[in-house]
Scaffold this motif. Structure first.
Motif, PDB file in Angstrom:
ATOM      1  N   VAL A   1       0.836  -1.200   0.000  1.00  0.00           N
ATOM      2  CA  VAL A   1       0.000   0.000   0.000  1.00  0.00           C
ATOM      3  C   VAL A   1       0.872   1.252   0.000  1.00  0.00           C
ATOM      4  O   VAL A   1       0.627   2.207  -0.737  1.00  0.00           O
ATOM      5  CB  VAL A   1      -0.960  -0.025   1.215  1.00  0.00           C
ATOM      6  CG1 VAL A   1      -1.558   1.343   1.459  1.00  0.00           C
ATOM      7  CG2 VAL A   1      -2.070  -1.038   0.988  1.00  0.00           C
TER       8      VAL A   1
ATOM      9  N   ASN B   1       0.918   3.809  -3.083  1.00  0.00           N
ATOM     10  CA  ASN B   1       0.428   5.158  -2.817  1.00  0.00           C
ATOM     11  C   ASN B   1       1.531   6.202  -2.743  1.00  0.00           C
ATOM     12  O   ASN B   1       1.256   7.383  -2.589  1.00  0.00           O
ATOM     13  CB  ASN B   1      -0.342   5.191  -1.492  1.00  0.00           C
ATOM     14  CG  ASN B   1      -1.668   4.469  -1.577  1.00  0.00           C
ATOM     15  OD1 ASN B   1      -2.187   4.253  -2.673  1.00  0.00           O
ATOM     16  ND2 ASN B   1      -2.209   4.076  -0.443  1.00  0.00           N
TER      17      ASN B   1
ATOM     18  N   PHE C   1       3.927   9.009  -3.128  1.00  0.00           N
ATOM     19  CA  PHE C   1       3.809  10.177  -3.977  1.00  0.00           C
ATOM     20  C   PHE C   1       5.135  10.938  -4.020  1.00  0.00           C
ATOM     21  O   PHE C   1       5.641  11.294  -5.074  1.00  0.00           O
ATOM     22  CB  PHE C   1       2.689  11.064  -3.440  1.00  0.00           C
ATOM     23  CG  PHE C   1       2.585  12.400  -4.100  1.00  0.00           C
ATOM     24  CD1 PHE C   1       2.191  12.510  -5.424  1.00  0.00           C
ATOM     25  CD2 PHE C   1       2.892  13.550  -3.403  1.00  0.00           C
ATOM     26  CE1 PHE C   1       2.099  13.747  -6.028  1.00  0.00           C
ATOM     27  CE2 PHE C   1       2.804  14.784  -4.005  1.00  0.00           C
ATOM     28  CZ  PHE C   1       2.404  14.888  -5.323  1.00  0.00           C
TER      29      PHE C   1
ATOM     30  N   GLN D   1       0.464   7.471  -9.014  1.00  0.00           N
ATOM     31  CA  GLN D   1       0.123   8.653  -8.213  1.00  0.00           C
ATOM     32  C   GLN D   1       0.562   9.939  -8.919  1.00  0.00           C
ATOM     33  O   GLN D   1      -0.130  10.951  -8.871  1.00  0.00           O
ATOM     34  CB  GLN D   1       0.759   8.575  -6.821  1.00  0.00           C
ATOM     35  CG  GLN D   1       0.410   7.329  -6.025  1.00  0.00           C
ATOM     36  CD  GLN D   1      -1.074   7.146  -5.819  1.00  0.00           C
ATOM     37  OE1 GLN D   1      -1.844   8.110  -5.789  1.00  0.00           O
ATOM     38  NE2 GLN D   1      -1.512   5.902  -5.708  1.00  0.00           N
TER      39      GLN D   1
ATOM     40  N   VAL E   1      -5.442  -1.550  -4.420  1.00  0.00           N
ATOM     41  CA  VAL E   1      -5.380  -1.463  -2.961  1.00  0.00           C
ATOM     42  C   VAL E   1      -6.602  -2.101  -2.329  1.00  0.00           C
ATOM     43  O   VAL E   1      -6.501  -2.833  -1.342  1.00  0.00           O
ATOM     44  CB  VAL E   1      -5.261   0.017  -2.519  1.00  0.00           C
ATOM     45  CG1 VAL E   1      -5.392   0.137  -1.020  1.00  0.00           C
ATOM     46  CG2 VAL E   1      -3.951   0.598  -2.986  1.00  0.00           C
TER      47      VAL E   1
ATOM     48  N   SER F   1      -5.247   5.857  -1.423  1.00  0.00           N
ATOM     49  CA  SER F   1      -4.178   6.755  -1.854  1.00  0.00           C
ATOM     50  C   SER F   1      -4.503   8.200  -1.497  1.00  0.00           C
ATOM     51  O   SER F   1      -5.618   8.676  -1.684  1.00  0.00           O
ATOM     52  CB  SER F   1      -3.983   6.614  -3.358  1.00  0.00           C
ATOM     53  OG  SER F   1      -3.985   7.872  -3.987  1.00  0.00           O
TER      54      SER F   1
ATOM     55  N   VAL G   1      -3.447  10.904  -2.860  1.00  0.00           N
ATOM     56  CA  VAL G   1      -3.728  11.761  -4.006  1.00  0.00           C
ATOM     57  C   VAL G   1      -5.207  11.652  -4.371  1.00  0.00           C
ATOM     58  O   VAL G   1      -5.909  12.655  -4.516  1.00  0.00           O
ATOM     59  CB  VAL G   1      -2.837  11.396  -5.212  1.00  0.00           C
ATOM     60  CG1 VAL G   1      -3.116  12.319  -6.370  1.00  0.00           C
ATOM     61  CG2 VAL G   1      -1.370  11.475  -4.828  1.00  0.00           C
TER      62      VAL G   1
ATOM     63  N   ASP H   1       2.263  14.951   1.920  1.00  0.00           N
ATOM     64  CA  ASP H   1       1.509  14.554   0.722  1.00  0.00           C
ATOM     65  C   ASP H   1       0.122  15.187   0.672  1.00  0.00           C
ATOM     66  O   ASP H   1      -0.289  15.735  -0.337  1.00  0.00           O
ATOM     67  CB  ASP H   1       1.356  13.029   0.665  1.00  0.00           C
ATOM     68  CG  ASP H   1       2.691  12.338   0.502  1.00  0.00           C
ATOM     69  OD1 ASP H   1       3.722  12.998   0.754  1.00  0.00           O
ATOM     70  OD2 ASP H   1       2.720  11.159   0.142  1.00  0.00           O
TER      71      ASP H   1
END
Lengths: 266, 307
Positions: free
Chosen positions: A194, A198, A200, A216, A244, B129, B131, B244
């Motif tokens: 994960v 994820n 970034f 991302q 995910v 996520s 984002v 983030d």
């Protein structure tokens, strides 16, 4: 009864952003913000999910993320479980000091040393390669810590019995320790997969070439380029969540146990 | 470690050789991880400390700066604002997340149907996520036509907040999103702690005539202190590192309203290429996190109750 009412309201509140995402991804752009909200679009625009792959190289990004996630997760499982076994069950000089260094590095924000890491990678000529991200994330102190906590709870008597039977430490590790540690390994698998999927900031700093970018970054690119096409953005965001969700649903039972055990024992 | 030295002094040559072999095997387990960890984590950590006292743009000559970077920090307005913003974020995010996590855990600690469903639901934002999540939040809270403001208008609110587009509301929006995202993780830690409280304690309290609030106040809360301590340490560290979420939701803006320390570090290093200076900001971040963690561990003895 009260409890259920409260829980259901809270659950709806927690899920609302995702439901809205699904709903918006199936609309025409001009209908996304229409009031009152139409939660189930009368004419779902399935083509949104086809369009996203052609607007930007989304498939390439998807593939890159998948590749990085699989490689890094496997490497982490291997190097972490190996090291955790030594920290949990073997004695050697310097063990406690080394372990302290591992713990310390978890507490120190990554942002503190991300710049030297970047400079180092540039010296090694690894900036703008996937290898840089793999090397940075394959040797996780957190993974060692998580697995060590679990390994400690496995009784020494089992290992000693195997040693008396003449089994080597490697044999014990592969044939006794790993099979007994499935919940912990599943937990680390989800955590790592994960996190990598994820991630970034890592890709943001290290990857420049379009052909190397991850999902991302693609998602953010999409937002910046098609800032007005909200339905498409939602479709892309939804697609980025699917792996995910699958992983999480498949392993969530282990995950919850894993978190619970690290949290309570400290 | 002390038991090892005892063994060594009394060992015969043969025993010592087998002892060394044992150590070699142990090291062979650690080495694959240790080599990578040392090269890619420990060395950069040390280098970061040195770089904080250097001037370097990444290309030209590196030069000694002494404490210049740190004295420049005192005059750097963006740094001051970022520091304040970081503290505001921590002060909002930590208590809100903890209270919400404890509340959810208490609700889910009762015998309920569908407990796993709720647990999964509350937890899911944590693995989603950032984002993707940040985009949805921004859209839900879209100032002009977003669902949240549409609802507020329908309820008769005259000028609904402009949320992440407003200097006054941006930080609040970011904190709300952060609580929503993180609460499930800490909820599970609380849930596990709640389930480990022996029921006999509640039975004893009931015999003493304790009401629900007294049971919570005098049994549950004290028994939860180890989990509360763990969560407060982890959550504080995580909150100081927030990046983030802010980068995608607001990019540090509007203006500098959500410009936190890590955003400032990132901009200084990767946009302005002032690697030395950015390392000195990172050092300030590090020492703040360290100081707070040390204080938390120092205070631990006063309120944390281990059985």
């Amino acid at each position: 009864m009260m409890t259920y009412a409260v829980l259901i309201i809270l659950a709806v509140f927690m899920l609302l952003p995702f439901l809205w995402m699904v709903s918006a991804s199936l609309k025409l752009d001009q209908d996304v913000f229409r009031v009152p909200i139409q939660w189930i679009p009368s004419k779902p625009v399935w083509s949104n999910f086809a369009t996203i792959w052609t607007r930007i190289p989304f498939l390439t990004f998807f593939g890159n993320s998948l590749k990085l996630t699989v490689i890094i997760t496997l490497l982490q499982l291997f190097t972490s479980s190996f090291a955790a076994y030594a920290f949990a069950k073997l004695k050697f000089p310097g063990r406690d000091w080394l372990f302290l260094a591992y713990i310390g590095s978890i507490a120190i924000p990554w942002q503190v040393y991300m710049v030297p890491q970047f400079i180092m990678m540039r010296r090694l000529d690894l900036v703008d390669t996937h290898l840089s991200l793999i090397l940075l994330q394959a040797f996780s102190a957190f993974g060692v810590f998580l697995l060590r906590q679990f390994f400690i709870s496995i009784p020494d008597e089992i290992l000693d019995a195997a040693r008396i039977d003449g089994m080597s430490e490697y044999g014990i590790f592969f044939r006794i320790m790993l099979p007994l540690s499935k919940p912990a390994l599943a937990t680390l698998t989800i955590f790592t997969a994960v996190a990598v999927w994820n991630d970034f900031m890592g890709p943001l700093i290290y990857l420049n070439s379009q052909s190397l970018k991850t999902i991302q970054l693609g998602l953010r690119m999409f937002i910046q380029q098609y800032g007005a096409d909200y339905a498409l953005i939602m479709a892309a965001a939804l697609v980025s969540l699917i792996p995910v969700v699958i992983l999480f649903v498949a392993l969530q039972r282990f995950f919850v146990e894993g978190i619970a055990s690290t949290g309570v024992k400290g | 470690m002390s038991s090892l030295s005892l063994n060594q002094t009394t060992a015969s040559p043969g025993k010592r050789r087998s002892q060394l072999k044992k150590y070699a095997i142990a090291y062979s387990f650690i080495l694959p991880n240790l080599i990578g960890f040392a090269i890619f984590t420990l060395i950069p950590m040390g280098f970061s400390l040195v770089l904080a006292f250097m001037n370097w743009d990444g290309a030209n000559q590196i030069s000694w700066a002494g404490f210049d970077n740190f004295s420049r920090l005192l005059r750097d307005e963006t740094f001051r604002i970022s520091l304040t913003n970081t503290l505001i974020f921590v002060a909002g995010n930590v208590p809100l997340t903890m209270v919400a996590a404890l509340g959810l855990a208490m609700l889910l600690n009762q015998p309920l149907r569908g407990r796993n469903f709720f647990r999964t639901t509350f937890f899911f934002p944590y693995v989603a996520s950032l984002v993707a999540v940040a985009v949805v939040w921004n859209m839900l809270f879209f100032p002009s036509a977003g669902p949240v403001n549409s609802l507020l208008s329908a309820l008769g609110v005259q000028n609904p907040p402009r949320w992440s587009a407003s200097v006054d509301w941006a930080m609040i929006t970011v904190i709300l999103a952060s609580v929503w995202k993180g609460v499930g993780y800490y909820m599970i830690i609380y849930l596990a702690a709640l389930q480990s409280i022996p029921t006999i304690l509640y039975e004893a309290a009931a015999v003493d005539g304790a009401n629900a609030w007294q049971k919570f106040r005098y049994v549950t809360l004290p028994m939860l202190t180890p989990a509360t301590f763990f969560i407060s340490v982890m959550l504080t560290i995580a909150s100081f590192k927030v990046f983030d979420l802010i980068m995608v939701m607001t990019g540090g803006g509007p203006g500098r309203a959500t410009n936190v320390l890590v955003v400032h570090i990132y901009n200084t290093a990767f946009k302005e290429f002032r690697f030395g200076y950015s390392s000195s900001i990172a050092m300030v971040l590090l020492f703040m996190v360290l100081a707070i963690t040390v204080v938390q561990f120092y205070m631990e003895k006063r309120w944390v109750n281990y059985q």
